[in-house]
Write an enzyme that holds these catalytic residues in place. Structure first.
Site, PDB file in Angstrom:
ATOM      1  N   ASP A   1       0.837  -1.194   0.000  1.00  0.00           N
ATOM      2  CA  ASP A   1       0.000   0.000   0.000  1.00  0.00           C
ATOM      3  C   ASP A   1       0.876   1.249   0.000  1.00  0.00           C
ATOM      4  O   ASP A   1       1.936   1.250  -0.621  1.00  0.00           O
ATOM      5  CB  ASP A   1      -0.959  -0.033   1.203  1.00  0.00           C
TER       6      ASP A   1
ATOM      7  N   HIS B   1      -3.762   6.012   4.290  1.00  0.00           N
ATOM      8  CA  HIS B   1      -4.442   4.856   3.700  1.00  0.00           C
ATOM      9  C   HIS B   1      -3.783   3.546   4.105  1.00  0.00           C
ATOM     10  O   HIS B   1      -4.447   2.595   4.533  1.00  0.00           O
ATOM     11  CB  HIS B   1      -4.462   4.998   2.179  1.00  0.00           C
TER      12      HIS B   1
ATOM     13  N   SER C   1     -11.269  -0.792  -0.351  1.00  0.00           N
ATOM     14  CA  SER C   1      -9.970  -0.771   0.328  1.00  0.00           C
ATOM     15  C   SER C   1     -10.096  -1.189   1.783  1.00  0.00           C
ATOM     16  O   SER C   1      -9.181  -1.794   2.344  1.00  0.00           O
ATOM     17  CB  SER C   1      -9.372   0.640   0.280  1.00  0.00           C
TER      18      SER C   1
END
Length: 777
Positions: free
Chosen positions: A147, A222, A555
């Site tokens: 990621d 994220h 996600s």
């Protein structure tokens, strides 16, 4: 010193992946760009020897060691063999013709796509006999997160009461900008970053104005968020300004986390992840010893291509052959059909649902009617205030009246000191930001946005009241305004509502099937909560509260499944990735945990089907004891490749041994998936499936079928008997149609049951009496 600025747009860019916009992709240089030269299974166990062979191949192509060295970007030498290099189109074509090359893949760029989740799914630590406690919360499992990096100071990476690092771990922690090996511990055991391919296309990224850290540290939250969901440690007393209060933890709260950073910020609102860097990260993760790979990344479906040109699918294939389950996001391009990504049949592809939780925001009208909108509003109560609907704002065209997008041209006199109602056709995530900005700038005190449900809530800047309602409630409020001389409204802060009557829905943004690449392979495989998930982030991210934030997307659903996979792998270390997927798919809820219908949000809202959620909503406890599994091995994957047209030479190189496809070519319908999808039924079709017993040795299962509308489904035999010597049994399914026209898909199910287990797979059938016919009527 880099300028690490903070912006709302950075957060928004990572909430939704696969948004169908690829305009940010950089143009290749005039002469060369990065290509992945894939050579299949490695032919030597010494990684240095493998890398040297890559340099020799490139040297022979380019003519000098110096040019080969300058062109080389990555050498893939652990899980498989290949390299990434800067090549011209003619050089790429020339090297693709070499017999040892399986294929050459142009580099492409992917995008990045809690307190309640685990209790909602029945995975509570208070039950001493449940999956969490049977596996010591996954303590010996290693989850690899590919990621945007990690914020190591977050409390979710504390290693309190966690034992020594698992002995099978062979990775490490790389140092870089604002990150060194001391940031790792017994929870965050690995951190690496991969940027070479990205830099080959974005050479200016090294400038001092770049946002991101050139290290495993993530600028945006994220990567930290998804790592929290998969395997974050317990952090009690968390909330977002009082909403969603409780204990944040991952699905496998004692599992170890290894972070592989491949996503980099180009601008305030744009991140890009090179497929060559991702493939290198997967190669390293295989070598390092991860048990699960979690990728909340994706790209628009590769419509004209098969998975042989998909970097993630290529790396995932080799990971799966080595026993590593690869979990990927379905994408956020829903609710349109055929938008699902990460479609390779060896990948576990995840759709997103809501939780049984909402953030109701009471609005009391002057007639004492209370409207329960949705918002993340934690400011003070807005007492009874004038309520206005901007009629025809500065334009003679009445179609512009009251639209959120036209509030910009309204005069301040109309909105100043008032709460504004507006209507929008845009996605909520876009319209709410614009409308709140326009109203606040004009001196307004709040905005009510009426539109189609979007399943994406986020607070507005500075705790400005911005409340979402649907068109029906918006119209009711409008009628109240027009029928009252002095309409007023009171807006109270949002409240957390948990459990009944809040229903479960497949999120509107969640990408849908059928599979656009290979229609007979059902995608997505499974669904998990991915809406308004509270987890850790970086402390410089807008809208965080003490380092925690709400995000939505597939996600977020993906690491939910990754955490569950880690627990299942700990409980059943001998299960293959296919067996784990089968256990998850065949035991899933097709109703929500309260027994109610799961709906799919869209236009219109409808009962969910396998193209929305695969097998259904994940049921972790049931997946521990599925009874039977639809397993897959190397021979099955070879059958699939032969059936979809891979040539024998490529297959042989891919799997590392000689392969001859049978003649006639096998049918992709015969692939032993925990689902049956028949996209072109005309004549009767008979297809096989094989079940492996992972339950009691002495077991008898009987079949029950819910046939899709207008079809006849026959199963032979109708009873399966397992004992100490018979652990695998095959059966055949015959499907015929009674339809007289080409139809859309109809859905059903096939279930094998004994007294303890129900092993259910979805059936999806479309009648096509006139084949290869596109019906646009």
């Amino acid at each position: 010193m880099r300028n690490h600025r903070t912006s709302i747009f950075v957060v928004l860019s990572l909430v939704i992946i696969l948004n169908g916009q690829s305009g940010f992709l950089p143009r290749a240089g005039a002469e060369s760009k990065v290509h992945i030269v894939y050579l299949g299974e490695k032919q030597h166990d010494d990684p240095e020897f493998v890398t040297e062979s890559h340099h020799r191949m490139l040297w022979s192509l380019l003519g000098s060691k110096e040019e080969a060295h300058g062109s080389m970007v990555h050498s893939f030498r652990h899980g498989f063999s290949g390299f990434a290099a800067k090549l011209t189109e003619s050089q790429a074509k020339k090297i693709a013709d070499l017999p040892e090359v399986v294929h050459v893949i142009p580099d492409r760029f992917y995008k990045p796509a809690t307190t309640r989740t685990w209790d909602y799914l029945g995975l509570s630590p208070t039950n001493p006999k449940n999956l969490l406690n049977q596996t010591n919360m996954g303590e010996q499992m290693i989850i690899g997160i590919i990621d945007s990096g990690v914020w190591p100071e977050s409390e979710v990476f504390n290693d309190n009461e966690i034992g020594p690092v698992p002995s099978h771990w062979k990775g490490g922690c790389e140092s870089g900008e604002d990150f060194n090996s001391s940031h790792c511990n017994k929870k965050l055991i690995g951190a690496k970053y991969f940027i070479n391919a990205f830099l080959a296309t974005h050479e200016s990224f090294n400038s001092s104005e770049s946002l991101d850290f050139i290290s495993p540290r993530g600028y945006n939250g994220h990567g930290t968020h998804v790592a929290t969901i998969a395997g974050g440690s317990y952090v009690p007393n968390t909330s977002y300004k009082g909403l969603a209060g409780g204990t944040v933890r991952g699905g496998a709260p004692r599992a170890r986390i290894a972070v592989y950073k491949t996503c980099w910020y180009l601008d305030l609102d744009i991140a890009a992840c090179s497929s060559a860097d991702i493939l290198k990260a997967m190669d390293e993760a295989i070598h390092d010893g991860v048990d699960v790979l979690s990728l909340s990344l994706g790209f628009e479906p590769l419509y004209p291509e098969t998975d042989v040109r998909d970097g993630i699918a290529t790396g995932a294939f080799h990971a799966v052959l080595k026993g590593i389950t690869v979990v990927c996001a379905a994408g956020n391009a829903g609710p349109a059909a055929q938008t699902v990504g990460n479609t390779a049949p060896w990948i576990l592809t995840v759709a997103a649902t809501t939780l049984d939780r909402s953030f109701v925001t009471p609005m009391t009208l002057g007639n004492n009617k209370v409207i329960l909108g949705q918002a993340i509003y934690t400011g003070t109560e807005v007492g009874f205030t004038s309520l206005v609907y901007p009629e025809n704002p500065g334009n003679s065209n009445e179609s512009f009246s009251g639209t959120c997008e036209r509030l910009l041209i309204n005069s301040n006199r109309t909105m100043a000191g008032k709460v504004v109602l507006c209507f929008t056709e845009s996605p909520y995530s876009i319209s709410v930001t614009r409308a709140a900005h326009y109203v606040k700038r004009a001196g307004g005190l709040g905005v009510i946005i009426a539109g189609q449900p979007g399943n994406v809530l986020r607070p507005c800047l500075d705790d400005f009241p911005c409340v979402a309602v649907d068109y029906e409630l918006g119209t009711y409020i409008l009628f109240y305004i027009r029928s009252n001389g002095s309409p007023v409204v009171k807006i109270q802060p949002s409240r957390t509502l948990i459990g009944q009557p809040v229903g479960t829905k497949v999120a509107s943004f969640s990408s849908r099937g059928p599979n656009p690449i290979s229609a007979a392979i059902l995608k997505p495989d499974i669904a998990a909560p991915g809406v308004s998930i509270l987890a850790a982030t970086t402390t410089n991210t807008t809208f965080n509260d003490r380092g925690f934030i709400f995000l939505s997307g597939t996600s977020m659903a993906t690491p939910t499944i990754s955490g569950i996979v880690a627990l299942l792998k700990a409980l059943h270390p001998d299960w293959s990735p296919a067996a784990i997927r089968s256990a998850i798919v065949t035991t899933a809820w097709r109703t929500d945990p309260f027994g109610e219908q799961i709906f799919a949000e869209g236009s219109p809202r409808k009962p969910a089907d396998p193209f929305d959620y695969g097998g259904g909503l994940v049921n972790p406890e049931k997946a521990t004891k599925p009874g039977l599994v639809y397993d897959l091995g190397l021979e099955d994957y070879v059958l699939y490749m032969c059936s979809v047209g891979y040539n024998e030479t490529s297959i042989s190189q891919l799997v590392g041994k000689g392969t001859v496809c049978s003649y006639p070519k096998p049918s992709v319908l015969d692939f032993n998936l925990p689902s049956i999808t028949i996209p072109n039924l005309k004549e009767e079709v008979t297809l096989p499936r094989t079940l492996t017993n992972v339950g009691p040795l002495e077991s008898v299962y009987r079949v029950a079928v819910e046939p899709p509308l207008g079809t006849q489904v026959t199963v032979t035999p109708e009873t399966l008997v397992f004992n100490s010597t018979t652990k695998r049994v095959s059966f055949k399914v015959s499907v015929s149609t009674t339809h007289k026209i080409n139809t859309g898909y109809y859905f059903g199910s096939l279930t094998w049951s004994d007294s303890l287990h129900n092993v259910t797979i979805p059936l999806s059938v479309r009648t096509q009496l006139l084949p290869y016919y596109y019906d646009e009527n």
